[in-house]
Structure formats: structure tokens, C-alpha cells
Design an enzyme around this catalytic site. Structure first.
Site, PDB file in Angstrom:
ATOM      1  N   SER A   9      11.013  65.077  67.656  1.00 40.65           N
ATOM      2  CA  SER A   9      12.016  64.475  66.779  1.00 40.65           C
ATOM      3  C   SER A   9      11.662  63.049  66.390  1.00 40.65           C
ATOM      4  O   SER A   9      12.537  62.208  66.194  1.00 40.65           O
ATOM      5  CB  SER A   9      13.380  64.483  67.484  1.00 40.65           C
ATOM      6  OG  SER A   9      13.281  63.775  68.724  1.00 40.65           O
ATOM      7  N   ASN A  61       9.355  60.523  63.685  1.00 43.52           N
ATOM      8  CA  ASN A  61       9.441  60.366  62.236  1.00 43.52           C
ATOM      9  C   ASN A  61       9.092  61.658  61.506  1.00 43.52           C
ATOM     10  O   ASN A  61       9.875  62.177  60.688  1.00 43.52           O
ATOM     11  CB  ASN A  61       8.514  59.228  61.802  1.00 43.52           C
ATOM     12  CG  ASN A  61       8.504  59.003  60.301  1.00 43.52           C
ATOM     13  OD1 ASN A  61       7.498  59.255  59.645  1.00 43.52           O
ATOM     14  ND2 ASN A  61       9.615  58.537  59.757  1.00 43.52           N
ATOM     15  N   LYS A  83      -1.412  66.280  65.164  1.00 41.09           N
ATOM     16  CA  LYS A  83      -2.711  65.775  64.730  1.00 41.09           C
ATOM     17  C   LYS A  83      -3.493  65.297  65.941  1.00 41.09           C
ATOM     18  O   LYS A  83      -2.954  64.592  66.802  1.00 41.09           O
ATOM     19  CB  LYS A  83      -2.539  64.617  63.743  1.00 41.09           C
ATOM     20  CG  LYS A  83      -1.802  64.967  62.453  1.00 41.09           C
ATOM     21  CD  LYS A  83      -2.609  65.898  61.578  1.00 41.09           C
ATOM     22  CE  LYS A  83      -1.849  66.277  60.312  1.00 41.09           C
ATOM     23  NZ  LYS A  83      -1.655  65.168  59.386  1.00 41.09           N
ATOM     24  N   LYS A  86     -10.041  63.603  59.514  1.00 41.90           N
ATOM     25  CA  LYS A  86      -9.886  62.730  58.343  1.00 41.90           C
ATOM     26  C   LYS A  86      -9.547  61.297  58.749  1.00 41.90           C
ATOM     27  O   LYS A  86      -9.824  60.344  58.013  1.00 41.90           O
ATOM     28  CB  LYS A  86      -8.831  63.301  57.403  1.00 41.90           C
ATOM     29  CG  LYS A  86      -7.426  63.476  58.003  1.00 41.90           C
ATOM     30  CD  LYS A  86      -6.572  62.221  57.933  1.00 41.90           C
ATOM     31  CE  LYS A  86      -5.272  62.358  58.714  1.00 41.90           C
ATOM     32  NZ  LYS A  86      -4.297  63.191  58.067  1.00 41.90           N
ATOM     33  N   ASN A 137      -3.962  54.821  59.703  1.00 39.35           N
ATOM     34  CA  ASN A 137      -5.267  54.476  60.275  1.00 39.35           C
ATOM     35  C   ASN A 137      -6.053  53.534  59.364  1.00 39.35           C
ATOM     36  O   ASN A 137      -6.762  52.641  59.835  1.00 39.35           O
ATOM     37  CB  ASN A 137      -6.066  55.755  60.542  1.00 39.35           C
ATOM     38  CG  ASN A 137      -5.538  56.515  61.742  1.00 39.35           C
ATOM     39  OD1 ASN A 137      -5.839  56.196  62.875  1.00 39.35           O
ATOM     40  ND2 ASN A 137      -4.719  57.536  61.477  1.00 39.35           N
TER      41      ASN A 137
END
Length: 342
Positions: free
Chosen positions: A67, A69, A176, A260, A325
Site C-alpha cells: 500500500s 505509492n 521491481k 532499466k 533513479n
């Protein structure tokens, strides 16, 4: 008026017709309509009851694990979508790591205000999304598990879920990163699947969370092992502003979303050093090529098409220009400090 419903093919009505015909076989094949009480049967009501029973018996119950963002943005999407399709139970349970905000439990605030005041303030969460701090309660009877937590918490969370999930459950990872342990480096989908012995899909794309919360158009990609699961998750996530593509490549979709970020860090260094857009474009091109080569060398079955989905080139571009990033790397060059940028 009632007689027009005599040919409704709901399970209840078909059963009733078959039972009565067999019980009163001497009346012939059309005996159902010849019975004296036929006209008093409300077939509209029977049809509705049958429809509701059918939905309850086949509906998928969704549990959202996370829960923050991104997780809260996703709760907004799936909370609305489960109301649109008969395949889904209409309540979504969302696991919240309990925190004290404004002197109150975050779960209480979410359920009362229908807003995550800490991680996504200003955006309304559908009322059918219920926040719980008890992970076991969230996954109880759930057939669809949506993982949306930081990668470092995946092992502990899976350990807590062992023996508590529906054996027919399926999952999708929006996480991720990679799982690293004594076994080496593994995709998150593999870590979840091996820990819980369930099928796991993956979702990744050019998905900056706040833009999606604001319902700006975006795309994403779902990698699946079984087409039926891919199509089910497409229904769960797709909206008019969040377009979903599906492809038979779970690991490819997932690895693009993780690797990425390495390219984005390079792009941030270029920005911080003021080397210009040409150098940045070169970093993106070379990095994208190396990402593809890495994935194909170390993981089998990666599809070329995956790199041209939202999870591939689109996510690389979005992250190299607007991602966290990139911002962190630029800030490091310009200030010499390492920190978290929201």
C-alpha cells in the site's frame, strides 16, 4: 409478461424444467408451461438469483499485498475494475504495513477517508478497497494475489504466507528488482513462485505512479505463462487511461523493469555532468542494447518482441527522463550527496 421468460437458460430454471418434466413425464415435453402454477413463477427473480449465485461461485477474490505509492495507485485501478466484471468478487482487501500517522493507525485513516494520506494524499480510493494490517486476513480465500511491495520485503512476506493461501491462487508481481540470497540472483516472480508453489505473472512498463493516479494516459505490459491468466489480469488492470498489453514472457517483462534502472543512473550522470542530449541518447541506446544482450545470455525464452513493449524501450525512455533513479544520479553529481528523492 411473465411468460416471456420461459426460455431463460439459467441453471436454476433449466434444473426446474428438467425436474418437473421428469416428475410429470405423462404431460409431455412441454409440461412445464402446462402446469397450473407455471404463470405464478417469477422467472425474472429466478434469473437474478441464478446470476448472483453463479457470480459468487466463480468470482476471483483479489488481495493486494502492499500500500505504498504504487500500491495505492493500483488499488484505485483494481478497486474500480472488480466492479465492472463478473469474474471478480467486488471487495478488494489491501495489506497495509501499520504505521501511526497523525496519531492514528494508517489502516483506520484509509478505511475512514478512503485515501492513503501518507503515500498518495489527495486521491480517492474506491470504497470497496478495505485496508488491513493482518496479512493472513487479506489473503484468506483470495484467488488472486497482487504483490506490490519493495523487493527486499518479498522473502519475509512469502514466509508469512506459506500455508495460508488458497491452493488455487495465482499471483502477479509488480515488484521491481531482484531477489538475492545464497542461491544467487533470481527474478522476483521466481522467488514468489518457488516459495508459495503458485503461478506468477509480472507487470511492468513506463509507469510513473503519480501520473497514473492523475489518470494521464499510460501503457504497461503483463507477462504471462498461461494465456487465460494473462487475459484475466488484463481485465483486472486495464482502464481507458491505463492500456495493458500482454505477452507470453514473464521473466522478460520483469527483467526489463529491473535493468532499466541501471541505464537511468547512467543517464542521470550525463545530466549532472551537463554532457548534453546527444550523450544521453547514446547512453540510452547502448544501455538498451546491453540490457537485451544480458537478458538473452543468462535467461532462456526471452522474446525479442518484449523489448518493444511498454516494459522495454518505453520504460527505459520514461525512466531516463523522469524516473527517480535518474534524479538520484544527477543529484549525486551536482551535490556529492547520496539520498532518496521522492
Amino acid at each position: 409478461m411473465i411468460q416471456q421468460y420461459r426460455y431463460i437458460k439459467s441453471p436454476i430454471i433449466l434444473f426446474a424444467k428438467k425436474y418437473i418434466n421428469s416428475r410429470y413425464f405423462g404431460l409431455g415435453s412441454n409440461c412445464f408451461s402446462r402446469l397450473p402454477y407455471y404463470k405464478t413463477i417469477n422467472f425474472v427473480t429466478l434469473s437474478k438469483i441464478s446470476s448472483n449465485m453463479t457470480r459468487e461461485s466463480v468470482s476471483e477474490k483479489v488481495a493486494l499485498i502492499g500500500s505504498g505509492n504504487w500500491g495505492t495507485v493500483i488499488s484505485k485501478i483494481i478497486g474500480n475494475n472488480v466492479m465492472r466484471y463478473k469474474e471478480f468478487h467486488q471487495e478488494v482487501k489491501m495489506w497495509v504495513f501499520e504505521e501511526i500517522v497523525e496519531g492514528r493507525n494508517l489502516t483506520e485513516l484509509i478505511n475512514e477517508k478512503h485515501e492513503n494520506v501518507k503515500y498518495l494524499p489527495g486521491f480517492t480510493i474506491p470504497e470497496n478497497v478495505k485496508a488491513f494490517s493482518d496479512l493472513s486476513e487479506v489473503v484468506r480465500d483470495a484467488t488472486v494475489l497482487v504483490f506490490c511491495i519493495p523487493h527486499q520485503f518479498v522473502p519475509k512476506t512469502c514466509d508469512q504466507l506459506k500455508g495460508k493461501i488458497n491452493p488455487k491462487a495465482k499471483a502477479i508481481s509488480l515488484v521491481k528488482g531482484f531477489e538475492t540470497d545464497e542461491k544467487g540472483i533470481r527474478p522476483i516472480s521466481h522467488a514468489i513462485s518457488e516459495s508459495l508453489n503458485i503461478s506468477v505473472c509480472s507487470l511492468s512498463g513506463a509507469n510513473i505512479a503519480n501520473e497514473i493516479a492523475e489518470e494521464h494516459f499510460s501503457e504497461t505490459t503483463i507477462g504471462y505463462n498461461y494465456l487465460a491468466e494473462g487475459e484475466l489480469f488484463k481485465k483486472l488492470f486495464e482502464t481507458k487511461y491505463f492500456r495493458v498489453g500482454i505477452i507470453n514472457d514473464v521473466v522478460g517483462v520483469e527483467l526489463c523493469g529491473a535493468l532499466k534502472n541501471v541505464i537511468a543512473i547512467g543517464a542521470g550522470f550525463v545530466d549532472g555532468l551537463k554532457l548534453g542530449e546527444n550523450a544521453k541518447a547514446a547512453i540510452i541506446r547502448i544501455g538498451f542494447l546491453e540490457m537485451k544482450q544480458f537478458m538473452k545470455k543468462f535467461y532462456g525464452g526471452i522474446k525479442d518482441e518484449t523489448f518493444f513493449e511498454s516494459c522495454g524501450i518505453a520504460d527505459v525512455i520514461a525512466t531516463c527522463y523522469g524516473g527517480r533513479n535518474r534524479k538520484v544520479a544527477e543529484s549525486f553529481v551536482t551535490t556529492g550527496k547520496v539520498g532518496i528523492i521522492k
